[in-house]
Design a protein around this motif. Structure first.
Motif, short mmCIF file in Angstrom:
data_model
loop_
_atom_site.label_atom_id
_atom_site.label_comp_id
_atom_site.label_asym_id
_atom_site.label_seq_id
_atom_site.Cartn_x
_atom_site.Cartn_y
_atom_site.Cartn_z
N PHE A 107 -23.14 44.92 -19.35
CA PHE A 107 -24.15 44.48 -19.63
C PHE A 107 -25.58 43.58 -18.56
CE2 PHE A 107 -28.54 42.17 -21.17
CZ PHE A 107 -28.72 43.64 -21.46
N LEU A 108 -24.94 42.61 -17.94
CA LEU A 108 -24.91 42.41 -17.16
C LEU A 108 -25.55 43.19 -15.75
CD1 LEU A 108 -24.68 38.43 -18.01
CD2 LEU A 108 -26.44 39.66 -18.26
N SER A 109 -24.55 43.72 -15.24
CA SER A 109 -24.29 43.97 -13.37
C SER A 109 -24.89 45.24 -14.61
CB SER A 109 -22.89 43.68 -13.68
OG SER A 109 -21.90 44.48 -14.78
N SER A 110 -25.09 46.06 -14.95
CA SER A 110 -25.64 47.93 -15.23
C SER A 110 -27.46 47.53 -15.94
CB SER A 110 -24.42 48.49 -16.49
OG SER A 110 -23.24 47.49 -15.86
N VAL A 111 -27.75 46.44 -16.17
CA VAL A 111 -29.13 46.59 -16.44
C VAL A 111 -29.64 45.86 -15.28
CG1 VAL A 111 -30.17 46.29 -18.80
CG2 VAL A 111 -28.56 47.28 -18.97
N GLY A 120 -35.73 46.86 -5.33
CA GLY A 120 -34.24 46.74 -5.46
C GLY A 120 -34.00 48.04 -4.86
N ILE A 121 -32.85 47.47 -4.09
CA ILE A 121 -31.30 48.42 -2.95
C ILE A 121 -30.45 48.15 -3.91
CG2 ILE A 121 -30.35 48.45 -0.82
CD1 ILE A 121 -33.36 48.73 -0.51
N VAL A 122 -30.40 49.42 -4.38
CA VAL A 122 -28.36 49.74 -4.84
C VAL A 122 -27.31 50.13 -3.58
CG1 VAL A 122 -27.22 51.37 -6.72
CG2 VAL A 122 -29.76 50.89 -6.45
N THR A 123 -26.74 49.06 -3.82
CA THR A 123 -25.72 49.97 -2.33
C THR A 123 -24.43 49.73 -3.85
OG1 THR A 123 -24.82 47.30 -2.35
CG2 THR A 123 -26.20 48.57 -0.66
N THR A 124 -23.93 51.35 -3.11
CA THR A 124 -21.82 51.64 -4.06
C THR A 124 -21.07 51.25 -2.70
OG1 THR A 124 -23.17 53.06 -5.01
CG2 THR A 124 -20.88 52.97 -4.54
N THR A 139 -27.25 50.93 -13.46
CA THR A 139 -26.54 51.24 -12.42
C THR A 139 -24.96 51.50 -12.91
OG1 THR A 139 -26.27 48.87 -11.58
CG2 THR A 139 -28.35 50.32 -10.46
N LEU A 140 -24.89 51.02 -12.36
CA LEU A 140 -22.13 51.22 -12.24
C LEU A 140 -22.47 49.66 -12.03
CD1 LEU A 140 -21.11 54.24 -10.73
CD2 LEU A 140 -21.58 53.66 -12.87
N PRO A 141 -21.78 49.58 -12.69
CA PRO A 141 -21.11 48.14 -13.17
C PRO A 141 -21.16 47.30 -11.62
CG PRO A 141 -19.47 49.04 -14.28
CD PRO A 141 -20.85 50.09 -13.63
N SER A 146 -24.06 47.24 -6.36
CA SER A 146 -24.95 45.77 -6.61
C SER A 146 -26.39 46.43 -6.11
CB SER A 146 -24.20 44.85 -5.49
OG SER A 146 -24.26 45.14 -4.82
N VAL A 147 -26.89 45.57 -7.48
CA VAL A 147 -28.10 45.18 -6.88
C VAL A 147 -29.25 44.11 -6.51
CG1 VAL A 147 -30.39 46.06 -7.92
CG2 VAL A 147 -28.43 47.13 -8.37
N SER A 148 -30.25 44.62 -5.13
CA SER A 148 -30.63 43.24 -4.18
C SER A 148 -31.89 43.31 -4.20
CB SER A 148 -30.05 43.31 -3.08
OG SER A 148 -30.10 44.19 -2.22
N ASP A 149 -32.52 42.40 -5.18
CA ASP A 149 -34.61 43.03 -5.23
C ASP A 149 -35.41 42.16 -4.15
OD1 ASP A 149 -33.78 40.94 -6.08
OD2 ASP A 149 -34.78 41.38 -8.39
N MET A 150 -36.23 42.61 -4.11
CA MET A 150 -37.02 41.84 -2.62
C MET A 150 -38.42 41.96 -3.13
SD MET A 150 -37.09 41.63 1.56
CE MET A 150 -34.94 40.91 1.03
N ASP A 151 -39.05 40.93 -2.54
CA ASP A 151 -40.96 41.42 -3.07
C ASP A 151 -41.44 41.96 -1.83
OD1 ASP A 151 -43.31 41.28 -2.98
OD2 ASP A 151 -43.71 38.49 -3.45
#
Length: 392
Positions: A107-111, A120-124, A139-141, A146-151
């Motif tokens: 849950f924490l790594s997918s939502v 947010g940037i999604v990287t596989t 996203t996938l766990p 992984s997701v990195s968000d930025m203002d």
């Protein structure tokens, strides 16, 4: 009998049935059983209550037995190994705990919740996949994705230089000027900002300094210090910065450049102030001279225009115009000189007009015009003719 214990035990090497002082903890009975030693606290007469065969409540006889007993009980500091509660049916809780941890991790790594001002940037596996807009996303766990968000909406501000450091730049007329300025920018493409440049923030500062030096080199020192010149420099710097950053594909949008300080170098600032004051005084004198020249020119042009109008009227009616000009001239001249009015026939009372005017302007009551004064003798026709020329 020599190998028999008088208390009923054997005299072998096994001392598990002996008490603290070496006495046996059981006594012989008729039926061959081992009754409890009456000298010790209650215990198991069979010696099966403890792992080492001791009666309950009895301490080991030496230090090796103590450690051996602790090792058999699990090595704890007394009290035996802890017993965890079990699930209904006697099953262990461990599988349930593992499943709960796995579900929580999924849950924490997918939502992912992206705020209103962020992206947010999604990287596989470290490679760019997609960009997430504000909202709730799946996203996938981790570690698959992984997701990195930025203002990306807020305006960022860079002060150049930092603190009170002196930043000297060369102007177009070979003079030095100390500039400090503010650069406002934000992120317009998070993908380019994250992956195109190694250090995007430092790149923005370097581009700003290069654009500022190029723009200052195109103007003179006076333009760099004045308000109009500053506005021109700010616009040129912003255009240059945006052009360079777009060429680098940095994903940065320059919102504005503001010059906060433009001064001469510290070592020559006193002399520069004196020169600037002298230039201001000279400019003030030039402005006053120009204003006086404009006033004189305007007055001369007005008089010439009036003369031209009179001349045009004179050409239409010369005699009437000449007489009107004579009357206007006499009125203008005689209105500024003292006058005495005398009637032509006979002797008349003296009328002191200048005195009356002087007293009236001073606030005194005007004298009676009929007040007799010095009588002027009659001078005949010649006198009357001379006074008539000056009468009004």
């Amino acid at each position: 009998m020599a190998g028999r214990n008088p208390w009923g035990g054997s005299s072998g090497d096994d001392d598990s049935d002996r008490g603290p002082g070496g006495e046996p903890d059981t006594m012989p009975t008729g039926d061959g059983s081992k009754p409890k030693n009456p000298w010790l606290p209650g215990g198991d007469p069979t010696g099966q209550g403890n792992p080492d065969g001791r009666a309950p409540g009895r301490k080991p006889s030496n230090i090796e037995d103590i450690f051996r007993a602790r090792q058999r009980r699990g090595g704890g500091g007394g009290g035996g190994s802890p017993q965890f509660p079990r699930a209904p049916g006697g099953r262990s809780w461990t599988p349930y705990i593992i499943v709960a941890v796995v579900l929580l991790w999924l849950f924490l790594s997918s939502v992912h919740q992206i705020n209103a001002k962020e992206q947010g940037i999604v990287t596989t596996a470290g490679k760019y996949t997609r960009t997430l807009n504000p909202g709730l996303h799946l996203t996938l766990p981790w570690p698959i994705q992984s997701v990195s968000d930025m203002d990306v909406t807020s305006i960022r501000r860079d002060n150049i230089p930092d603190g009170t450091e002196e930043k000297l730049m060369l102007t177009g007329d070979q003079n030095l000027v100390d500039l400090s300025y503010l650069v406002r920018w934000n992120i317009k493409d998070l993908k380019l900002y994250s992956f195109q440049l190694a250090e995007p923030d430092e790149t923005v500062r370097e581009v700003a300094e290069a654009a500022m030096r190029a723009s200052v080199a195109e103007v003179k020192l006076d333009d760099a210090l004045s308000g109009a010149g500053r506005a021109q420099i700010e616009q040129a710097v912003r255009a240059r910065m945006q052009q360079l950053l777009d060429a680098y594909r940095s994903g940065v949008a320059v919102q504005g450049v503001e010059i906060k300080k433009a001064d001469p170098p510290t070592r020559v600032i006193d002399a520069f102030k004196e020169v600037l004051a002298a230039q201001q005084d000279a400019q003030s004198d030039i402005n006053r001279a120009r204003a006086w020249a404009e006033q004189v020119t305007a007055r001369a042009e007005g008089e010439a225009e009036a003369f031209n109008q009179v001349y045009s009227e004179y050409r239409l009616a010369p005699e009437v115009t000449r007489r009107r000009m004579y009357y206007e001239t006499m009125e203008r001249v005689l209105s500024q000189t003292p006058k005495t009015i005398v009637e032509a026939d006979g002797v008349v009372p003296y009328l002191p007009l200048p005195e009356v005017s002087r007293r009236r302007s001073g606030g005194d009551a005007a004298p009676n015009a009929a007040t007799p004064g010095a009588s002027a003798p009659s001078r005949g026709p010649a006198a009357n003719g001379n006074n008539a020329a000056g009468g009004q």
